[in-house]
Design a protein around this motif. Structure first.
Motif, PDB file in Angstrom:
ATOM      1  N   LEU A  41      29.566 -56.819  76.039  1.00 14.08           N
ATOM      2  CA  LEU A  41      28.693 -56.831  74.858  1.00 14.08           C
ATOM      3  C   LEU A  41      27.512 -55.870  74.987  1.00 14.08           C
ATOM      4  O   LEU A  41      26.476 -56.059  74.359  1.00 14.08           O
ATOM      5  CB  LEU A  41      28.169 -58.256  74.592  1.00 14.08           C
ATOM      6  N   VAL A  49      30.972 -51.379  63.101  1.00 10.95           N
ATOM      7  CA  VAL A  49      31.538 -52.726  62.986  1.00 10.95           C
ATOM      8  C   VAL A  49      32.381 -52.718  61.711  1.00 10.95           C
ATOM      9  O   VAL A  49      31.860 -52.582  60.606  1.00 10.95           O
ATOM     10  CB  VAL A  49      30.437 -53.803  62.899  1.00 10.95           C
ATOM     11  N   THR A 110      34.824 -47.245  71.599  1.00  8.35           N
ATOM     12  CA  THR A 110      34.447 -48.667  71.539  1.00  8.35           C
ATOM     13  C   THR A 110      34.092 -48.999  70.099  1.00  8.35           C
ATOM     14  O   THR A 110      33.306 -48.285  69.470  1.00  8.35           O
ATOM     15  CB  THR A 110      33.261 -48.969  72.472  1.00  8.35           C
ATOM     16  N   GLU A 112      34.040 -52.440  66.953  1.00  4.25           N
ATOM     17  CA  GLU A 112      34.112 -53.891  66.709  1.00  4.25           C
ATOM     18  C   GLU A 112      34.710 -54.176  65.337  1.00  4.25           C
ATOM     19  O   GLU A 112      34.556 -53.377  64.402  1.00  4.25           O
ATOM     20  CB  GLU A 112      32.718 -54.538  66.807  1.00  4.25           C
ATOM     21  N   HIS A 491      29.920 -64.165  67.776  1.00  3.38           N
ATOM     22  CA  HIS A 491      28.656 -63.430  67.738  1.00  3.38           C
ATOM     23  C   HIS A 491      27.508 -64.415  67.518  1.00  3.38           C
ATOM     24  O   HIS A 491      27.717 -65.514  67.005  1.00  3.38           O
ATOM     25  CB  HIS A 491      28.716 -62.421  66.582  1.00  3.38           C
ATOM     26  N   ARG A 497      34.101 -62.075  66.303  1.00  4.93           N
ATOM     27  CA  ARG A 497      34.280 -60.623  66.318  1.00  4.93           C
ATOM     28  C   ARG A 497      35.252 -60.226  67.422  1.00  4.93           C
ATOM     29  O   ARG A 497      35.459 -60.980  68.369  1.00  4.93           O
ATOM     30  CB  ARG A 497      32.948 -59.913  66.567  1.00  4.93           C
ATOM     31  N   ARG A 499      35.739 -56.923  69.990  1.00  7.23           N
ATOM     32  CA  ARG A 499      35.320 -55.595  70.457  1.00  7.23           C
ATOM     33  C   ARG A 499      36.461 -54.990  71.269  1.00  7.23           C
ATOM     34  O   ARG A 499      36.984 -55.634  72.183  1.00  7.23           O
ATOM     35  CB  ARG A 499      34.058 -55.667  71.310  1.00  7.23           C
ATOM     36  N   THR A 501      37.527 -51.684  73.602  1.00  7.99           N
ATOM     37  CA  THR A 501      37.119 -50.477  74.334  1.00  7.99           C
ATOM     38  C   THR A 501      38.370 -49.856  74.931  1.00  7.99           C
ATOM     39  O   THR A 501      39.090 -50.523  75.687  1.00  7.99           O
ATOM     40  CB  THR A 501      36.124 -50.832  75.458  1.00  7.99           C
TER      41      THR A 501
END
Length: 767
Positions: A41, A49, A110, A112, A491, A497, A499, A501
């Protein structure tokens, strides 16, 4: 190492090796494991986002990313992990080279996702805070704790649910929803309590009959929301009731004989708290925040008997296996951690006592749930008070507390994952990318992270399984490979959410490419990986010798990557990419993670828990503290972490992560005591005294847990906080002269020069 810090700011990842050796044997020869420190995070500037669900590969379930090969005409993308051809959904019909979705931009490695459909169908889940408070403390300590808790309640988000449990000889669950008078349910501290017993005794089915079958958990599964609201109330509604209970809170009333410890049932209280959250709010982000003021003496998690003549277990007792309560307590907390992980709840521990409280036993439950931990001497100490405020305040240094994370890894077929060292628990999802070799939490490609924040970092250890086929040795068919880290989490705004990467790195093969491997070496990340690895081995392997293991690893690394002539120590040199690594290992050998002498098992557990969850920059400061020098002659400047840095006319600021030390040289201390800084003609001296204080305040403001501040003078008793961390180049027995106004250290430890000299001689020896 700035280039690696830049990579981290883009993706939250640091790797010891940014260019991978092509075979298992070459990876073994590199000594430092092929690994990554990932902060799921980490705040990333300008990270998009996306308000829709991700597109996933139908075979390996990886998420669409910039490394996918796209056929714009056929509206197909090829997964870089498994080479599966996937069709784009209809809403991507207008996709073209000029009209790319955000997830295909090369800089968006990266990204979200927050699905609006999901957000609309489910109201944001309020966070839950259940305070578990120890009352077996003296009146003064209880006063400090009540004051800190009242402040914390004021800072809670209005929509969060709050509950209160107090414990001493007995456990009391306070019914905050009954506002007419204080009311609580009491459980015996020496008895194990089950979830069913709690539901029965606390009258959860007084108005609504108990369901005949099925799991009873939360409002959906049979509990009435009124019965839940008796114990967990929104912060906006329960502030008065909670503050009333806190004001009336008394020290545990049961008498304690002079030759005995207080009866403190910490484990029973935590078990009741876990069962209560499991019954009322399973699967929603919840934290049990335990405030413990002394050793547990009752229940399954007791660490010592009530008899004061029996000392609390030391490192020596643990080594000799003569701590009678230790294994039973650890087994209890392992069971509690499994229960909390299943429920998705976090255990935070604030341990404030001059004695040990049992943090070494509690460690497993805190780490596996991703909990916060703070260790201080008193509930009145700034380390505790400021750290607790830091948890709730939403300023620039907001921790960004998030809940209910699931972390998954996907990688190219030539790489497997050995495991993770860090605050998470295995979900036992066995897939083809799981290695047979296990490090930390292994045999899985998915982990549960009940609690995580902006600083939480995981250390992933990989296995190279690429075959040494002839074409692989000469010229690999493709020298790129890929890693993808997926973090699905709640979140702190209550919405779920994801994420993603995605990283690309390259292989290098053959002996001629050693320079490529050297160019990709990140010595800070390597030092942190070695620190986590050696701490893990010290706890999990019997008869493990950490100093011997670190020394042998460093010698092998220098043999592999150093330049030297056989049997000629003076010819030895290291590339600038490796030059600081021996220094990191020297300080790691002397650090509190390895040297347990003079530290209790609780302190050692605390240091290792923080090391296992912090990012590279913070971990490096724990291993090798930073030292800044302030003087009249120059601006503040970094100083070598060496006793030679001490001078009578200097002020030194040491940041050792857990402690921040302001050290005044003898002359500066004399002038300060004479009050020169208060005279107008000595304004420059006043500024010199202020500068390190301002810098120390800046460090303290942004760090969690808040470090202890030590202000001391040369030759004073507290100067030991600085001297213990310095390289002893001048000691009482080595004849090295201290500079004018300098100092010497009374120690038999070897200095860095002696360490380096031994290293060079051992490296150049014929095998």
């Amino acid at each position: 190492m700035e280039e690696f810090a830049d990579l981290e700011s883009q993706d939250g990842v640091r790797m010891p090796w940014n260019v991978f050796p092509v075979s298992k044997q070459e990876a073994t020869d590199c000594v430092v494991p092929v690994s990554a420190i990932y902060t799921p995070l980490k705040p990333i500037p300008a990270m998009p986002v996306l308000p829709y669900s991700p597109i996933r590969c139908r075979t390996c379930r990886s998420v669409l990313n910039p490394f996918a090969i796209v056929d714009f005409a056929a509206k197909i993308w090829i997964c870089p992990f498994c080479f599966q051809r996937n069709h784009f959904p209809p809403n991507y019909a207008s996709i073209s080279e000029e009209n790319l979705p955000a997830e295909l931009y090369t800089q968006c490695t990266t990204i979200e996702y927050e699905s609006p459909m999901e957000a609309a169908s489910s109201a944001p889940v309020p966070p839950v805070f259940l305070f578990v408070v120890d009352t077996c403390v003296i009146e003064e300590e209880l006063g400090f704790l009540k004051s800190a808790l009242s402040q914390a309640v004021d800072l809670l988000p209005d929509n969060s649910l709050v509950g209160l449990i107090t414990f001493g000889t007995y456990v009391q669950v306070h019914e905050l929803g009954f506002g007419l008078m204080p009311k609580s349910f009491v459980f015996k501290g020496s008895k194990e309590v089950t979830k069913d017993q709690i539901l029965e005794q606390m009258g959860f089915f007084a108005k609504k009959p108990k369901p005949a079958t099925g799991v009873i958990a939360g409002a959906r599964d049979g509990l009435s929301s009124e019965s839940i609201a008796r114990f967990l109330l929104p912060a906006s509604e329960c502030e008065f009731a909670l503050n009333s209970v806190l004001e009336e809170l008394q020290k545990d009333p049961w008498p304690v004989p002079a030759d005995q410890r207080a009866t403190r049932c910490t484990s029973t209280a935590l078990n009741v708290a876990s069962c209560l959250l499991g019954a009322c709010v399973p699967g929603s982000g919840g934290r049990i925040m335990a405030f413990v003021g002394g050793p547990a003496t009752e229940g399954s998690g007791a660490i010592v008997s009530k008899d004061l003549s029996e000392p609390i277990r030391s490192h020596k007792d643990l080594d000799k296996d003569s701590a009678p309560f230790f294994h039973k307590a650890v087994k209890f907390y392992e069971g509690l951690s499994k229960q909390l992980v299943n429920q998705g709840h976090v255990l935070d521990v604030f341990a404030c006592a001059l004695d040990q409280v049992g943090l070494a036993e509690l460690k497993v439950a805190v780490e596996k749930t991703g909990g916060l931990v703070v260790l201080a001497e008193s509930f009145g100490h700034s380390v505790f008070k400021d750290s607790l405020k830091h948890v709730f305040q939403s300023t620039d240094y907001d921790l960004g507390l998030s809940f209910n994370g699931i972390f998954e890894v996907n990688c190219s077929k030539d790489i497997k994952i050995q495991g993770v060292i860090g605050p998470c628990a295995s979900l036992e999802k066995r897939t083809p990318i799981c290695s047979e070799t296990i490090v930390g939490q292994g045999s899985t490609s998915a982990w549960k992270m009940c609690g995580l924040d902006r600083a939480t970092s995981l250390c992933l250890v990989f296995d190279i399984v690429k075959k040494d086929t002839p074409d692989a040795v000469g010229q690999p068919t493709s020298n790129q490979f890929y890693l993808q880290f997926l973090t699905y989490y709640q979140h702190n705004n209550g919405q779920m959410r994801l994420r993603a990467t995605t990283l690309s790195r390259r292989w290098v093969a053959g002996p001629g490419n050693i320079q490529d491997i050297i160019s990709g070496f990140d010595q800070e990340a390597a030092a942190v990986v070695m620190a986590r690895l050696v701490s893990f081995k010290m706890e999990s392997e019997a008869d493990f010798d950490p100093l011997r293991w670190l020394d042998r690893s460093l010698i092998r690394l220098c043999k592999r990557f150093g330049d030297y002539q056989k049997e000629n120590p003076l010819s030895f040199s290291l590339s600038p990419r490796f030059s600081i690594f021996p220094q990191f290992i020297f300080h790691l050998r002397r650090s509190q993670f390895i040297q347990v002498f003079n530290n209790s098992p609780d302190e050692t557990a605390y240091f290792r828990m923080i090391l296992n969850r912090e990012n590279v920059a913070n971990s490096v400061v724990m291993i090798q503290p930073s030292l800044i020098s302030y003087s009249f002659h120059s601006a503040p400047e970094p100083a070598l972490l060496d006793v030679a840095a001490i001078s009578a006319d200097r002020i030194l600021l040491l940041d050792a992560y857990f402690t921040v030390v302001i050290f005044h040289g003898a002359t500066i201390a004399q002038w300060r005591k004479a009050g020169y800084q208060n005279q107008p003609e000595h304004e420059v001296f006043a500024q010199l005294l202020r500068a390190p204080k301002d810098d120390a305040d800046a460090i303290i403001r942004e760090r969690f847990p808040v470090p202890r501040l030590v202000v001391c003078d040369q030759h004073g008793s507290q100067a030991r906080f600085l001297l213990a961390r310095l390289n002893p180049s001048a000691t009482y027995n080595n004849g090295a002269p201290a500079g004018p106004g300098g100092d010497i250290i009374f120690t038999d430890d070897a200095s860095f020069d002696v360490f380096l000299d031994h290293l060079q001689r051992l490296v150049v020896q014929r095998s």
